[in-house]
Scaffold this motif. Structure first.
Motif, PDB file in Angstrom:
ATOM      1  N   CYS A  83       0.859  -1.194   0.000  1.00 27.60           N
ATOM      2  CA  CYS A  83       0.000   0.000   0.000  1.00 27.60           C
ATOM      3  C   CYS A  83       0.891   1.237   0.000  1.00 27.60           C
ATOM      4  CB  CYS A  83      -0.902   0.009   1.230  1.00 27.60           C
ATOM      5  SG  CYS A  83      -1.729   1.597   1.445  1.00 27.60           S
ATOM      6  N   THR A  84       0.664   2.112  -0.987  1.00 23.86           N
ATOM      7  CA  THR A  84       1.439   3.360  -1.017  1.00 23.86           C
ATOM      8  C   THR A  84       0.499   4.551  -0.891  1.00 23.86           C
ATOM      9  OG1 THR A  84       1.436   3.295  -3.422  1.00 23.86           O
ATOM     10  CG2 THR A  84       3.403   2.452  -2.327  1.00 23.86           C
ATOM     11  N   ASN A  85      -0.662   4.310  -0.303  1.00 24.58           N
ATOM     12  CA  ASN A  85      -1.598   5.402  -0.064  1.00 24.58           C
ATOM     13  C   ASN A  85      -1.073   6.272   1.087  1.00 24.58           C
ATOM     14  OD1 ASN A  85      -4.094   6.870  -0.239  1.00 24.58           O
ATOM     15  ND2 ASN A  85      -4.960   5.009  -1.091  1.00 24.58           N
ATOM     16  N   ILE A  86      -1.784   7.355   1.382  1.00 30.43           N
ATOM     17  CA  ILE A  86      -1.224   8.423   2.203  1.00 30.43           C
ATOM     18  C   ILE A  86      -0.649   7.997   3.562  1.00 30.43           C
ATOM     19  CG2 ILE A  86      -3.492   9.214   3.046  1.00 30.43           C
ATOM     20  CD1 ILE A  86      -0.596  11.503   2.036  1.00 30.43           C
ATOM     21  N   GLU A 121       1.855  -2.440  -6.436  1.00 33.14           N
ATOM     22  CA  GLU A 121       1.591  -1.237  -5.645  1.00 33.14           C
ATOM     23  C   GLU A 121       0.076  -1.084  -5.605  1.00 33.14           C
ATOM     24  OE1 GLU A 121       3.350   2.197  -7.429  1.00 33.14           O
ATOM     25  OE2 GLU A 121       3.141   3.397  -5.613  1.00 33.14           O
ATOM     26  N   GLU A 123      -3.715   0.549  -3.593  1.00 34.91           N
ATOM     27  CA  GLU A 123      -4.343   1.602  -2.795  1.00 34.91           C
ATOM     28  C   GLU A 123      -4.610   1.059  -1.394  1.00 34.91           C
ATOM     29  OE1 GLU A 123      -4.807   4.725  -3.804  1.00 34.91           O
ATOM     30  OE2 GLU A 123      -3.930   4.251  -5.745  1.00 34.91           O
ATOM     31  N   CYS A 124      -5.200   1.900  -0.556  1.00 32.70           N
ATOM     32  CA  CYS A 124      -5.426   1.583   0.865  1.00 32.70           C
ATOM     33  C   CYS A 124      -5.950   0.159   1.091  1.00 32.70           C
ATOM     34  CB  CYS A 124      -6.403   2.583   1.452  1.00 32.70           C
ATOM     35  SG  CYS A 124      -6.683   2.330   3.205  1.00 32.70           S
ATOM     36  N   CYS A 128      -4.783   1.332   7.984  1.00 30.20           N
ATOM     37  CA  CYS A 128      -3.949   2.536   8.042  1.00 30.20           C
ATOM     38  C   CYS A 128      -3.350   2.761   9.436  1.00 30.20           C
ATOM     39  CB  CYS A 128      -4.754   3.768   7.644  1.00 30.20           C
ATOM     40  SG  CYS A 128      -5.929   3.466   6.328  1.00 30.20           S
TER      41      CYS A 128
END
Ligand code: FES
Length: 163
Positions: A83-86, A121, A123-124, A128
């Motif tokens: 995951c490379t989300n925020i 890669e 998303e969320c 988190c």
């Protein structure tokens, strides 16, 4: 259509369907079942799911292509999703992803020649709070670091752990 569900598969899918109000609502778990059985969701797998649920192929195809959790092409034995989300990015997941790219010598969506690893890669992943999060096959690995992923990949290569 060359892929088929066995009698036992049909019974398992029937059990899945009983948990939902109708067969349409059982599309996601049935696709999940098909992915486990066939390895990925090919056009034939879509047709097999549509047939077993008695739904239009277009509906099943729409669901399969909308969700990234369904692999549209074969993946390696270990499907590593970073995951490379925020939240994960803030905690260093992009460095982990780049490290894996170099270590495995593949880009996102590619599989190593020995078919052991596919890197992706994503998303969320919905975890988190324990970022950075990585999913390998069905299992989550949380609060990851470059050191931890190195150890993990080596253990997987040696067959010391399975996921
Ligand atoms: S941002 Fe990575 S799990 Fe949510």
């Amino acid at each position: 259509m060359s892929l088929r569900f066995t009698e036992q598969d049909m019974q398992n899918i029937e059990v899945i369907c009983q948990r939902y109000p109708d067969k349409k609502a059982a599309t996601l778990p049935t696709l999940h079942f098909a992915q486990k059985k066939f390895g990925y969701i090919s056009e034939d797998a879509v047709k097999a799911v549509a047939a077993v649920l008695n739904l239009p192929v277009a509906h099943v195809l729409g669901v399969a292509t909308f969700y990234t959790m369904y692999n549209k092409k074969p993946v390696g034995k270990y499907h590593i999703q970073v995951c490379t989300n925020i939240s994960c990015a803030l905690m260093g997941s992009r460095e982990i992803f780049q490290h894996l790219r170099q270590k495995l010598g593949i880009a996102s969506g590619e599989t190593t020649e020995d078919k052991l690893f596919t890197l992706q890669e994503v998303e969320c992943l919905g975890s988190c709070g324990t970022a950075p999060t990585i999913q390998i096959n069905e299992k989550y690995f949380e609060s990851m670091t470059v050191e931890k992923i190195d150890e993990l990949v080596e253990s997987l290569k040696k067959g010391e752990i399975d996921v």
